[in-house]
Design a protein around this motif. Structure first.
Motif, PDB file in Angstrom:
ATOM      1  N   SER A  81       0.873  -1.160   0.074  1.00 24.66           N
ATOM      2  CA  SER A  81      -0.155   0.009   0.137  1.00 24.66           C
ATOM      3  C   SER A  81       0.844   1.219   0.000  1.00 24.66           C
ATOM      4  N   TYR A  82       2.182   1.081  -0.649  1.00 28.40           N
ATOM      5  CA  TYR A  82       2.877   2.256  -0.540  1.00 28.40           C
ATOM      6  C   TYR A  82       2.476   3.343  -1.590  1.00 28.40           C
ATOM      7  N   GLN A  83       2.555   4.721  -1.190  1.00 29.97           N
ATOM      8  CA  GLN A  83       2.015   5.683  -2.031  1.00 29.97           C
ATOM      9  C   GLN A  83       3.208   6.117  -2.774  1.00 29.97           C
ATOM     10  N   LYS A  84       4.414   6.152  -2.588  1.00 27.71           N
ATOM     11  CA  LYS A  84       5.414   6.600  -3.441  1.00 27.71           C
ATOM     12  C   LYS A  84       6.757   5.663  -2.996  1.00 27.71           C
ATOM     13  N   PRO A  85       6.837   4.530  -3.453  1.00 30.36           N
ATOM     14  CA  PRO A  85       7.935   3.612  -3.052  1.00 30.36           C
ATOM     15  C   PRO A  85       9.150   4.069  -3.799  1.00 30.36           C
TER      16      PRO A  85
END
Length: 282
Positions: A148-152
């Motif tokens: 669920s990372y937004q900006k990995p």
């Protein structure tokens, strides 16, 4: 002259279950004071290797995809960075599952040399999947869902270049842990084992991070290898679960208690402080 342990090191470029980054400060008092050659037969994320930066090292793992990544970082880091930048630009749910579904069942490619596309694939999935888990089914297919990372951060080019520099003098092989017996011979050798941990509950049975399981019989075989190396005068260190089975198995060696965190349980209420053991032959 025997190599002294260095105080600084690069960081791992992969997330890895059981990675030792957060535990290194507790490990420092237990490393041998000196050694010439370093061996790590379960390299995983490589936190100990990157911290020690040994001048002579032998890194190995049974996981063919992981070994390929380390070789590509060592030998073709700029080309790998280019592929990862492409994954960074394309990242999203559709791209993730398209990359995850790419077939990886045949290992024949490994005999022909490094595979940059597969190395980039593993790093991309590692940086974007749930909790950074590496898990394969019995067919060798990666099966962890998207995280669920937004900006990995998929491509950390500076970190990859530093890792590449550290790996230049390392021998990197795909092999079982007991192959270390063919290499480590005496008191100038230091072997660190970080195997899949012995499960201490029904919810901690995470021993199949690849298609190759690690059973209780493997734990016993690992102890036999530990003993044989110790009898040769090799300095041996091992991490594992803090449980009666492991403590009894390594009875007679130095067993140190390490405080750790459990972070991968899907039930957040079951995450928290635990203890592990660090076994040394010296």
């Amino acid at each position: 002259m025997i190599t002294q342990i260095r105080a600084t090191s690069p960081r791992p470029f992969l997330k890895w279950v059981g990675g030792k980054n957060q535990l290194i400060q507790q490990y420092l008092p237990h490393f041998p004071e000196s050694y010439r050659r370093y061996y790590e037969p379960f390299v995983g994320g490589g936190a100990i290797f990157f911290r020690l930066q040994p001048q002579q090292s032998f890194l190995a793992d049974i996981n063919i995809e992981l070994v390929n990544v380390y070789r590509c970082v060592r030998e073709q880091v700029e080309e790998l960075i280019t592929l990862l930048e492409n994954h960074q630009a394309l990242h999203g749910q559709e791209h993730f599952y398209a990359v995850r579904s790419q077939p990886t069942t045949s290992d024949d490619w490994f005999l022909e040399g490094n595979n940059l596309e597969r190395a980039a694939r593993l790093i991309y999935l590692n940086k974007t999947c749930f909790n950074g888990l590496y898990r394969e089914n019995s067919k060798g297919q990666f099966n962890v869902p998207i995280g669920s990372y937004q900006k990995p951060t998929i491509c950390d080019s500076d970190l990859l270049r530093v890792a590449s520099s550290a790996l230049q003098s390392a021998q990197i092989e795909r092999s079982s842990f007991d192959a270390v017996l063919d290499h480590a011979k005496g008191s100038e050798d230091f072997v660190y084992f970080d195997p899949p941990y012995y499960p201490i509950s029904s919810t901690s049975k995470f021993t199949n991070y690849s298609r190759y399981s690690f059973s209780e019989a493997d734990q016993i075989r690992l102890k036999e290898v530990f003993v044989e190396l110790s009898d040769r005068g090799v300095k041996v260190m091992l991490s594992n679960s803090d449980c009666p089975f492991i403590r009894e198995l390594f009875n007679g060696f130095n067993i140190h208690t390490i405080n750790a965190n459990r972070n991968i349980n899907c039930n957040t209420e079951k995450r928290g402080k635990i203890t592990e053991v660090l076994v040394t032959s010296y």
